[in-house]
Design an enzyme around this catalytic site. Structure first.
Site, mmCIF file in Angstrom:
data_model
loop_
_atom_site.group_PDB
_atom_site.id
_atom_site.type_symbol
_atom_site.label_atom_id
_atom_site.label_comp_id
_atom_site.label_asym_id
_atom_site.label_seq_id
_atom_site.Cartn_x
_atom_site.Cartn_y
_atom_site.Cartn_z
ATOM 1 N N ARG A 176 -9.583 -11.338 -2.997
ATOM 2 C CA ARG A 176 -10.081 -9.530 -3.578
ATOM 3 C C ARG A 176 -11.247 -9.804 -2.348
ATOM 4 O O ARG A 176 -12.093 -8.594 -3.263
ATOM 5 C CB ARG A 176 -9.781 -8.913 -4.303
ATOM 6 C CG ARG A 176 -8.305 -9.331 -5.130
ATOM 7 C CD ARG A 176 -8.770 -7.420 -5.812
ATOM 8 N NE ARG A 176 -6.848 -7.969 -6.700
ATOM 9 C CZ ARG A 176 -6.633 -7.982 -8.014
ATOM 10 N NH1 ARG A 176 -8.092 -7.728 -9.019
ATOM 11 N NH2 ARG A 176 -5.377 -7.534 -8.275
ATOM 12 N N ARG A 213 -13.027 -2.845 -3.153
ATOM 13 C CA ARG A 213 -13.824 -1.825 -3.241
ATOM 14 C C ARG A 213 -15.113 -1.861 -4.210
ATOM 15 O O ARG A 213 -16.062 -1.244 -4.204
ATOM 16 C CB ARG A 213 -12.999 -0.807 -4.691
ATOM 17 C CG ARG A 213 -11.773 -0.390 -4.525
ATOM 18 C CD ARG A 213 -10.717 0.279 -5.339
ATOM 19 N NE ARG A 213 -9.939 -0.934 -7.037
ATOM 20 C CZ ARG A 213 -9.284 -0.625 -7.225
ATOM 21 N NH1 ARG A 213 -9.292 0.639 -7.421
ATOM 22 N NH2 ARG A 213 -9.085 -2.126 -7.859
ATOM 23 N N ARG A 260 -11.606 3.482 3.211
ATOM 24 C CA ARG A 260 -10.600 3.399 2.881
ATOM 25 C C ARG A 260 -10.686 5.376 2.403
ATOM 26 O O ARG A 260 -9.518 5.651 2.365
ATOM 27 C CB ARG A 260 -10.480 3.449 1.238
ATOM 28 C CG ARG A 260 -9.912 1.975 1.996
ATOM 29 C CD ARG A 260 -8.571 1.524 1.780
ATOM 30 N NE ARG A 260 -7.791 1.831 0.471
ATOM 31 C CZ ARG A 260 -7.142 2.658 0.251
ATOM 32 N NH1 ARG A 260 -6.940 3.707 0.736
ATOM 33 N NH2 ARG A 260 -6.810 3.138 -1.235
ATOM 34 N N ASP A 318 -1.358 -5.942 0.902
ATOM 35 C CA ASP A 318 -0.529 -5.938 0.010
ATOM 36 C C ASP A 318 0.078 -6.898 -0.536
ATOM 37 O O ASP A 318 1.279 -6.965 0.678
ATOM 38 C CB ASP A 318 -0.827 -4.583 -0.863
ATOM 39 C CG ASP A 318 -0.733 -4.323 -2.351
ATOM 40 O OD1 ASP A 318 0.718 -4.094 -2.556
ATOM 41 O OD2 ASP A 318 -1.602 -3.862 -3.177
ATOM 42 N N TYR A 352 7.719 -6.987 -10.195
ATOM 43 C CA TYR A 352 7.761 -5.601 -10.379
ATOM 44 C C TYR A 352 8.510 -4.643 -9.351
ATOM 45 O O TYR A 352 8.320 -3.061 -10.090
ATOM 46 C CB TYR A 352 5.765 -6.024 -9.066
ATOM 47 C CG TYR A 352 4.609 -5.259 -9.221
ATOM 48 C CD1 TYR A 352 4.062 -4.642 -9.908
ATOM 49 C CD2 TYR A 352 3.936 -6.889 -8.801
ATOM 50 C CE1 TYR A 352 2.408 -5.005 -9.955
ATOM 51 C CE2 TYR A 352 2.513 -6.963 -8.957
ATOM 52 C CZ TYR A 352 2.036 -5.940 -9.058
ATOM 53 O OH TYR A 352 1.163 -5.685 -9.098
#
Length: 367
Positions: free
Chosen positions: A37, A41, A50, A86, A164
């Site tokens: 990552r 963010r 973004r 992703d 998921y």
């Protein structure tokens, strides 16, 4: 800037191959480092890029993925880039709808509830048609990197994606997905096999597009015990490594190093070291010496600083890195965190981590 014509050939010559050499077990002057990552963010420029976009729309824009992949490299002397994407693009390719819900994370509008729901999934996936945008992002980024560092491609592993698809999002217990393993073992294997086949084609496509290494994320390994891992995760992890390698050979593509990262699966480290991957990624809950003992001498290890260590003062980060390097040794080793960076981390502390790895590993190698 990410504005080259997108053809997966005539890539610029690689200037820093330290990461690839370490992955292949060759000697390196310093220990290479990157962060899971690392495009994320915690960077204000990431949030700016973004801001206007839906998350999965960003994933489908090769230009934006390229820009986000390059951002951390403009700040830090990282030894590898990892394409911004992703793991849930694979379930999307199978025909499932996933949306990013603010404050909740990725959410499936219609998760798999019954075995019959498997029939709704595409049984044959043309990865170029469904995931070509990832391939374009990889090609564009590989050109835009101008040979600075290698580019890593990745995918989620079958069990993690299955969990998921059944849970419909994140879960602390994975009880719905695990109940399938106990109640519907055959259907579970059908789904895992379908996923493994798509993942194989997807990873091969990433190499064709320009990826120079591949990482498989079995992020939800820790929800399984040793027996379920043996039955429902490990066989597919092995199959993917084998199938990717034989397809790369068939298609005369480069045989790139592959990394397996199975979070919280210490009970399986010995098996993972023999599963066909050049590199075994480690989370922060295992001692480096133990990991070395279990994995042997023929694989490179990657990891495993506790991400929360980056909240410590910079001097402390340096001390922790030094200790980690002394424990793993500087060779056959790629420094990383034991999981991804968190959104509230200070970029300067990420820089301190990267610089400490380079400085301390060079020092240890000299003496």
């Amino acid at each position: 800037t990410c504005s080259f014509s997108c053809s997966p050939k005539d890539f610029p010559k690689l200037k820093n191959d330290t990461f690839l050499r370490a992955a292949r077990g060759e000697e390196t002057e310093h220990t290479p480092v990157w962060c899971m990552r690392q495009a994320g963010r915690y960077l204000p420029e990431f949030r700016e890029t973004r801001a206007a976009q839906d998350f999965f729309a960003t994933c489908r824009s090769p230009k934006l993925c390229c820009e986000l992949t390059l951002q951390p490299l403009r700040r830090f002397p990282l030894d590898a880039a990892i394409i911004f994407s992703d793991i849930l693009v694979v379930p999307q390719a199978l025909g499932m709808e996933v949306v990013m819900v603010h404050g909740k994370g990725p959410t499936f509008t219609e998760p798999l509830k019954e075995v019959e729901d498997l029939l709704k999934l595409r049984q044959k996936v043309d990865v170029t048609a469904e995931l070509g945008y990832v391939f374009q992002a990889i090609t564009l980024t590989r050109h835009s990197l101008e040979g600075r560092v290698p580019l890593i491609g990745f995918s989620g592993a079958p069990w993690t994606l299955m969990s998921y698809m059944i849970e419909g999002g994140g879960s602390s217990t994975m009880a719905k997905a695990k109940s399938w393993l106990y109640r519907h073992p055959e259907a579970s294997h059908r789904l895992l096999r379908l996923l493994a086949d798509v993942i194989t084609d997807y990873l091969v496509g990433q190499v064709a597009a320009g990826a120079q290494a591949l990482q498989l994320f079995e992020s939800h390994a820790g929800h399984l015990g040793p027996e379920q891992f043996q039955d429902f995760a490990l066989p597919y992890i092995r199959d993917i490594a084998q199938a990717v390698k034989s397809k790369l050979k068939e298609e005369a593509l480069p045989l790139v190093p592959m990394i397996i990262f199975a979070k919280d699966a210490h009970y399986a480290l010995h098996d993972l070291a023999h599963a066909g991957y050049e590199v075994v990624g480690l989370d922060w809950t295992i001692r480096p010496q133990e990991a070395r003992a279990q994995t042997g001498k023929d694989v490179t290890l990657q990891g495993n600083l506790d991400p929360c260590a980056l909240y410590a003062p910079k001097e402390k980060i340096g001390e922790l890195v030094k200790k980690m390097l002394e424990s793993f040794g500087t060779q056959r080793y790629i420094a990383n965190l034991g999981h991804g960076l968190y959104p509230d981390m200070n970029p300067e502390h990420v820089g301190a981590f990267v610089e400490a790895v380079h400085a301390h590993s060079r020092h240890i190698n000299k003496h």
